[in-house]
Structure formats: C-alpha cells, structure tokens
Design a protein around this motif. Structure first.
Motif, PDB file in Angstrom:
ATOM      1  N   ASP A 135      22.144  47.326  78.000  1.00  0.00           N
ATOM      2  CA  ASP A 135      21.886  47.857  76.656  1.00  0.00           C
ATOM      3  C   ASP A 135      22.630  47.041  75.594  1.00  0.00           C
ATOM      4  O   ASP A 135      22.087  46.731  74.530  1.00  0.00           O
ATOM      5  CB  ASP A 135      22.319  49.325  76.599  1.00  0.00           C
ATOM      6  CG  ASP A 135      21.784  50.009  75.362  1.00  0.00           C
ATOM      7  OD1 ASP A 135      20.546  50.097  75.232  1.00  0.00           O
ATOM      8  OD2 ASP A 135      22.590  50.408  74.504  1.00  0.00           O
ATOM      9  N   LEU A 136      23.871  46.659  75.906  1.00  0.00           N
ATOM     10  CA  LEU A 136      24.650  45.825  74.973  1.00  0.00           C
ATOM     11  C   LEU A 136      23.978  44.477  74.785  1.00  0.00           C
ATOM     12  O   LEU A 136      23.876  43.969  73.673  1.00  0.00           O
ATOM     13  CB  LEU A 136      26.056  45.584  75.537  1.00  0.00           C
ATOM     14  CG  LEU A 136      27.057  46.712  75.409  1.00  0.00           C
ATOM     15  CD1 LEU A 136      28.306  46.376  76.205  1.00  0.00           C
ATOM     16  CD2 LEU A 136      27.399  46.950  73.963  1.00  0.00           C
ATOM     17  N   SER A 137      23.493  43.925  75.872  1.00  0.00           N
ATOM     18  CA  SER A 137      22.860  42.623  75.821  1.00  0.00           C
ATOM     19  C   SER A 137      21.550  42.701  75.028  1.00  0.00           C
ATOM     20  O   SER A 137      21.248  41.820  74.226  1.00  0.00           O
ATOM     21  CB  SER A 137      22.639  42.186  77.263  1.00  0.00           C
ATOM     22  OG  SER A 137      21.786  41.149  77.342  1.00  0.00           O
ATOM     23  N   ALA A 138      20.782  43.785  75.202  1.00  0.00           N
ATOM     24  CA  ALA A 138      19.536  43.960  74.444  1.00  0.00           C
ATOM     25  C   ALA A 138      19.844  44.105  72.957  1.00  0.00           C
ATOM     26  O   ALA A 138      19.148  43.553  72.105  1.00  0.00           O
ATOM     27  CB  ALA A 138      18.785  45.185  74.956  1.00  0.00           C
ATOM     28  N   SER A 139      20.919  44.830  72.635  1.00  0.00           N
ATOM     29  CA  SER A 139      21.302  45.006  71.224  1.00  0.00           C
ATOM     30  C   SER A 139      21.667  43.664  70.607  1.00  0.00           C
ATOM     31  O   SER A 139      21.265  43.355  69.494  1.00  0.00           O
ATOM     32  CB  SER A 139      22.532  45.909  71.101  1.00  0.00           C
ATOM     33  OG  SER A 139      22.222  47.174  71.585  1.00  0.00           O
ATOM     34  N   ALA A 140      22.437  42.860  71.363  1.00  0.00           N
ATOM     35  CA  ALA A 140      22.850  41.553  70.850  1.00  0.00           C
ATOM     36  C   ALA A 140      21.632  40.669  70.668  1.00  0.00           C
ATOM     37  O   ALA A 140      21.491  39.979  69.662  1.00  0.00           O
ATOM     38  CB  ALA A 140      23.836  40.905  71.807  1.00  0.00           C
ATOM     39  N   GLY A 141      20.684  40.719  71.621  1.00  0.00           N
ATOM     40  CA  GLY A 141      19.467  39.920  71.538  1.00  0.00           C
ATOM     41  C   GLY A 141      18.648  40.303  70.325  1.00  0.00           C
ATOM     42  O   GLY A 141      18.150  39.442  69.589  1.00  0.00           O
ATOM     43  N   ALA A 142      18.531  41.608  70.063  1.00  0.00           N
ATOM     44  CA  ALA A 142      17.748  42.082  68.920  1.00  0.00           C
ATOM     45  C   ALA A 142      18.383  41.610  67.622  1.00  0.00           C
ATOM     46  O   ALA A 142      17.699  41.207  66.681  1.00  0.00           O
ATOM     47  CB  ALA A 142      17.665  43.608  68.946  1.00  0.00           C
ATOM     48  N   ALA A 143      19.724  41.614  67.581  1.00  0.00           N
ATOM     49  CA  ALA A 143      20.431  41.198  66.355  1.00  0.00           C
ATOM     50  C   ALA A 143      20.221  39.712  66.091  1.00  0.00           C
ATOM     51  O   ALA A 143      20.039  39.293  64.959  1.00  0.00           O
ATOM     52  CB  ALA A 143      21.918  41.503  66.487  1.00  0.00           C
TER      53      ALA A 143
END
Ligand code: FAD
Length: 167
Positions: A135-143
C-alpha cells in the motif's frame, strides 16, 4: 551479505503519549540509518508490532538493544527469515497509521478484533506487513505518476490523514 527480516510483538509498560512514541521513532530512525536497518512500527492498545530488515549483524544488534528497553516487555519473535528484498526501503522506521490496527483491518488478518500481535500467527503478521508495504509503495507510485492530481481515497495509507497519524 544476506538480507534478513525480523518481526516481533511486545507490550508497552504503559499507555504511550504521542511524544513518547515520537521519541522511540526518532532514535530508531537515527540509529537504523547508521546500520542500514529499515522497517515499520505499529502501536495500538499498548501493543507493538515491529518489522526490522537489514543485514543479520545489524538486525541482531538492533534487536538486542530493543530487547533490553524497559519501556516494553513480553517480547515475542513472530518470524525471522532471509528476505529477497526490503519492504520498507524508504523508511528508517515507518510509523504505521492507526487505521492499520482498526477492527476492519484486523479481522482480515486475525480471528480477533483487538490489536494483539503477540497472538497473531507468523503468516498473518507477515501478510499484514506485506500488504502495508504494498500500500505504501502504491501510494508513492501514485504520487510520482500524477503529482498534480489529488490522490483518491482508496488505499489504507492514502485514506489516512496526516493530522490523525498520532493515536
Ligand atoms: P539512548 O536513547 O540514549 O538510551 C539509552 C538507554 O536508556 C537505553 O537502554 C534505552 O533503552 C533507555 N531509555 C531511553 N529512553 C528511555 C525512556 N524514556 N525510558 C526508559 N528507558 C529509556 N532503537 C533502534 O535503534 N531501532 C529501532 O528500530 C528501535 N525500535 C524500538 C521499538 C520499540 C517498541 C521500543 C520500545 C524501542 C525501540 N528502539 C529502537 C529503542 C531501543 O530500545 C533503544 O532505546 C535505543 O536503540 C538506544 O538508543 P541509544 O543507544 O541512542 O541510547
């Protein structure tokens, strides 16, 4: 040098104030950066769940210090194994938002509604932390992919406001 991951649970000797938790996180980030340890720390209802990843030597020395810390007790190692990659590469010690210890989330990983990591199986504690990392990695990717577009409320990390990060 092998990369290893240790997951343990413990019980705080008292209900922590936000500044007490901050003090633990601050020293953790400083010390861990020095020896290449990354990880995540969950705290709720006087219970800790922590993941440490790094070299065997660094993990063992860090855990040995943590074990002697009088601020918690009843430490139980849930899992210790070689890892193929870091889950929390960007975090000296990531403070996991309290939403991850909500009843709704916990029921996915445990038969209990309360946050009692010492009673979780190794598989479930590992699954929880692995999903958190994803989830953290997906958030960073989206940002990175769309910085100008407001991020949608969806993932557990994204839907959790910074103002509420201290429970
Ligand atoms: P100092 O911070 O100067 O501490 C010196 C000694 O005093 C240590 O024995 C310490 O345990 C004790 N101490 C410090 N503050 C208090 C206090 N408020 N009350 C009672 N005793 C205190 N450290 C890491 O390096 N990495 C981590 O990932 C990490 N995770 C932690 C997770 C949890 C749940 C807890 C409770 C502690 C964690 N710590 C972590 C802190 C660790 O236990 C040691 O306190 C710290 O590593 C020692 O840092 P220092 O050598 O700079 O000494």
């Amino acid at each position: 040098m092998a990369l290893e991951r240790l997951i343990y649970a413990s019980r705080s000797i008292e209900l922590l104030k936000p500044e007490q938790l901050d003090a633990i996180l601050k020293v953790s980030v400083t010390n861990n950066a020095r020896v290449g340890v990354t990880g995540a720390l969950m705290y709720s209802s006087r219970e800790f769940l922590q993941c440490l990843e790094g070299s065997r030597e660094a993990i063992n020395q860090t855990y040995a210090r943590i074990l002697r810390d009088p601020r918690h007790s009843d430490l139980v190692i849930l899992d210790y194994r070689e890892a193929d990659r870091r889950w929390f590469a960007s975090w000296g010690m990531h403070h996991v938002p309290p939403l991850w210890s909500s009843r709704q989330v916990l029921l996915r990983y445990s038969e209990r509604e309360a946050f009692m990591p010492s009673k979780m199986s190794a598989a479930m504690a590992t699954a929880l932390l692995s999903d958190l990392a994803a989830d953290l990695s997906a958030s960073a990717g989206a940002a990175i992919a769309a910085p100008e577009i407001p991020r949608p409320l969806g993932g557990l990390t994204r839907s959790y406001g910074a103002a509420a990060q201290r429970a």
